[in-house]
Design a protein around this motif. Structure first.
Motif, short mmCIF file in Angstrom:
data_model
loop_
_atom_site.label_atom_id
_atom_site.label_comp_id
_atom_site.label_asym_id
_atom_site.label_seq_id
_atom_site.Cartn_x
_atom_site.Cartn_y
_atom_site.Cartn_z
N ALA A 190 0.85 -1.20 0.02
CA ALA A 190 0.15 0.04 -0.11
C ALA A 190 0.90 1.30 0.02
O ALA A 190 0.38 2.40 -0.31
CB ALA A 190 -0.99 -0.01 1.37
N ARG A 191 2.02 1.17 0.52
CA ARG A 191 3.23 2.30 0.37
C ARG A 191 4.15 2.33 -0.48
O ARG A 191 5.16 3.00 -0.42
CB ARG A 191 3.30 2.54 1.94
N ASN A 192 4.13 1.23 -1.30
CA ASN A 192 4.95 1.00 -2.48
C ASN A 192 6.42 0.58 -1.89
O ASN A 192 7.29 1.28 -2.40
CB ASN A 192 5.09 2.20 -3.46
N LEU A 193 6.38 -0.04 -0.66
CA LEU A 193 7.65 -0.26 -0.08
C LEU A 193 7.92 -1.72 -0.32
O LEU A 193 7.13 -2.81 -0.45
CB LEU A 193 7.49 -0.14 1.30
N LYS A 194 9.24 -2.08 -0.41
CA LYS A 194 9.87 -3.57 -0.41
C LYS A 194 10.63 -3.80 0.63
O LYS A 194 11.45 -3.25 1.12
CB LYS A 194 10.50 -3.58 -1.84
N ALA A 195 10.34 -4.96 1.23
CA ALA A 195 11.07 -5.51 2.24
C ALA A 195 12.32 -6.49 1.78
O ALA A 195 12.36 -6.79 0.73
CB ALA A 195 10.11 -6.47 3.17
N THR A 196 13.10 -6.68 2.70
CA THR A 196 14.25 -7.75 2.63
C THR A 196 13.65 -8.94 3.41
O THR A 196 13.29 -8.75 4.68
CB THR A 196 15.69 -7.40 3.25
N PHE A 197 13.56 -9.93 2.70
CA PHE A 197 12.89 -11.24 3.16
C PHE A 197 13.93 -12.09 3.68
O PHE A 197 14.56 -12.94 2.89
CB PHE A 197 12.12 -11.70 2.18
N ALA A 198 14.17 -12.21 5.00
CA ALA A 198 14.80 -13.20 5.56
C ALA A 198 14.25 -14.54 5.97
O ALA A 198 13.45 -14.64 6.66
CB ALA A 198 15.51 -12.73 6.83
N HIS A 204 8.36 -12.72 -3.66
CA HIS A 204 9.08 -12.30 -4.90
C HIS A 204 8.37 -11.64 -5.85
O HIS A 204 8.87 -10.78 -6.36
CB HIS A 204 9.50 -14.04 -5.19
N ARG A 205 6.90 -11.89 -5.97
CA ARG A 205 6.13 -11.03 -6.75
C ARG A 205 6.03 -9.66 -6.34
O ARG A 205 5.92 -8.76 -7.33
CB ARG A 205 4.62 -11.67 -6.91
N GLY A 206 6.13 -9.58 -5.15
CA GLY A 206 6.04 -8.05 -4.62
C GLY A 206 7.44 -7.34 -4.97
O GLY A 206 7.61 -6.10 -4.32
N GLY A 207 8.49 -8.03 -5.46
CA GLY A 207 9.78 -7.50 -5.60
C GLY A 207 10.60 -7.32 -4.32
O GLY A 207 11.65 -6.59 -4.45
N TRP A 208 10.27 -7.98 -3.31
CA TRP A 208 11.22 -8.07 -2.16
C TRP A 208 12.46 -8.76 -2.37
O TRP A 208 12.56 -9.64 -3.23
CB TRP A 208 10.43 -8.78 -1.08
N GLU A 209 13.30 -8.34 -1.69
CA GLU A 209 14.70 -9.06 -1.79
C GLU A 209 14.79 -10.34 -1.01
O GLU A 209 14.37 -10.01 0.22
CB GLU A 209 16.10 -7.97 -1.28
N PHE A 210 15.45 -11.29 -1.03
CA PHE A 210 15.59 -12.59 -0.26
C PHE A 210 16.74 -12.55 0.27
O PHE A 210 17.90 -12.27 -0.24
CB PHE A 210 15.30 -13.84 -1.23
N MET A 211 16.91 -12.70 1.52
CA MET A 211 18.21 -12.90 2.11
C MET A 211 18.22 -14.27 3.00
O MET A 211 17.27 -14.73 3.67
CB MET A 211 18.36 -11.63 3.18
N GLY A 212 19.33 -15.06 2.94
CA GLY A 212 19.27 -16.28 3.89
C GLY A 212 19.13 -15.97 5.18
O GLY A 212 19.71 -15.00 5.66
N HIS A 213 18.68 -16.96 6.10
CA HIS A 213 18.29 -16.79 7.38
C HIS A 213 18.53 -18.24 8.17
O HIS A 213 17.82 -18.59 9.09
CB HIS A 213 16.72 -16.30 7.45
#
Length: 301
Positions: free
Chosen positions: A89-97, A114-123
């Motif tokens: 809703a705020r056009n923000l992208k998270a880093t997905f750990a 992934h469709r939302g354009g989030w970055e993926f990070m290993g956790h």
């Protein structure tokens, strides 16, 4: 455990105060870069939970631990999707750990991120300390492969479960191609950490604006993430007029994704977005900016 001097913690990073290091500059004279880390973990009902909301009856851990496992599972069934709505809703992208095993267990959520354009990070491969991971190399490699299966590319960043590292973890991460880590919460700007194969970048993470600490450990009222986050941002914004700062917001679906807390996350984002000279980035974008600054500084010299 390897304790030779070359691998000691202090020898990974030189002491260099924020007052004396070479200057950095965010685009457009921005003062603060904010990144949001959404943590998605794999909790097995077959073992003790990584953390609990209900104490065990009569102090005895009983397995399966249905209430505490279900507390976490709620986050993936409901809370995660609130995060997705709030950020989009705020056009923000998270880093997905994300744990490597969670890529299959919660594939629907991973694909949505992934469709939302989030970055993926290993956790980590599962949610357990690196100290009790029998084969760190295999766990790192399996996590990278699981993420690449979802996104088509290996992750550039890594956040160890519980921010845990042994003396070998950084070396193994760098050798696996990881470019930055979020485990070293010791600064408000990125900095290089030494490994046996070169350097890896520490991107500032947080144990302060982190809902595990705020809600699960310190057990503050529901609005604490807004109040603390606002005050934290205000000071970084002030200090950022002299030297830019990085602010992390670390959230978990089963904590901040619940009905009585989610509006305070929305309030925090809206407060931050009401300011000029703020970058809303992912960890990889912070890394790219920092590396660009380092290249510029080298060229200038």
């Amino acid at each position: 455990m390897n304790r030779n001097v070359g691998n000691s913690v202090r020898n990974r990073v030189a002491y260099n105060s924020i007052e004396s290091r070479p200057p950095l500059a965010l685009p457009g004279g921005a003062r603060v870069a904010i990144w949001t880390i959404v943590n998605v973990e794999s909790w097995s009902p077959l073992g003790p939970m990584p953390r609990a909301v209900l104490p065990p009856p009569m102090g005895q851990v009983l397995l399966p631990d249905i209430p505490n496992w279900a507390w976490h599972e709620y986050g993936m069934r409901v809370g995660f999707w609130r995060f997705l709505d709030v950020l989009s809703a705020r056009n923000l992208k998270a880093t997905f750990a994300v744990n490597g095993t969670a890529c299959a267990q919660y594939e629907e959520a991973c694909l949505a991120a992934h469709r939302g354009g989030w970055e993926f990070m290993g956790h980590g491969y599962v949610q357990q300390p690196m100290h009790v991971t029998s084969d760190q190399t295999a766990a790192i490699t399996s996590t990278i492969e699981a993420i690449a299966k979802i996104t088509g590319a290996p992750p550039r960043g890594w956040e160890s479960p519980g921010l845990t590292e042994t003396d070998d973890t950084l070396d193994l991460l760098a050798e696996a191609g990881i470019e930055y880590v979020a485990d070293w919460v010791l600064d408000e700007q990125p900095l290089p950490l030494k490994t046996r194969s070169g350097s890896i970048v520490s991107v500032p993470y947080t144990v302060e604006i982190n809902d595990v600490v705020i809600s699960a450990v310190q057990q503050h009222a529901s609005d604490e993430i807004f109040r603390r986050g606002r005050d934290h941002f205000d000071r970084l914004y002030l200090d950022g007029a002299k030297a830019p700062r990085i602010m992390a917001i670390s959230i978990h679906p089963y904590l901040t994704g619940v009905p009585h807390r989610i509006k305070y996350l929305e309030m925090l984002y809206d407060y931050i977005l009401s300011h000029e000279k703020v970058m809303m980035w992912t960890g990889a974008e912070i890394l790219d900016w920092y590396q660009g600054q380092a290249r510029t500084d080298t060229t200038a010299n």
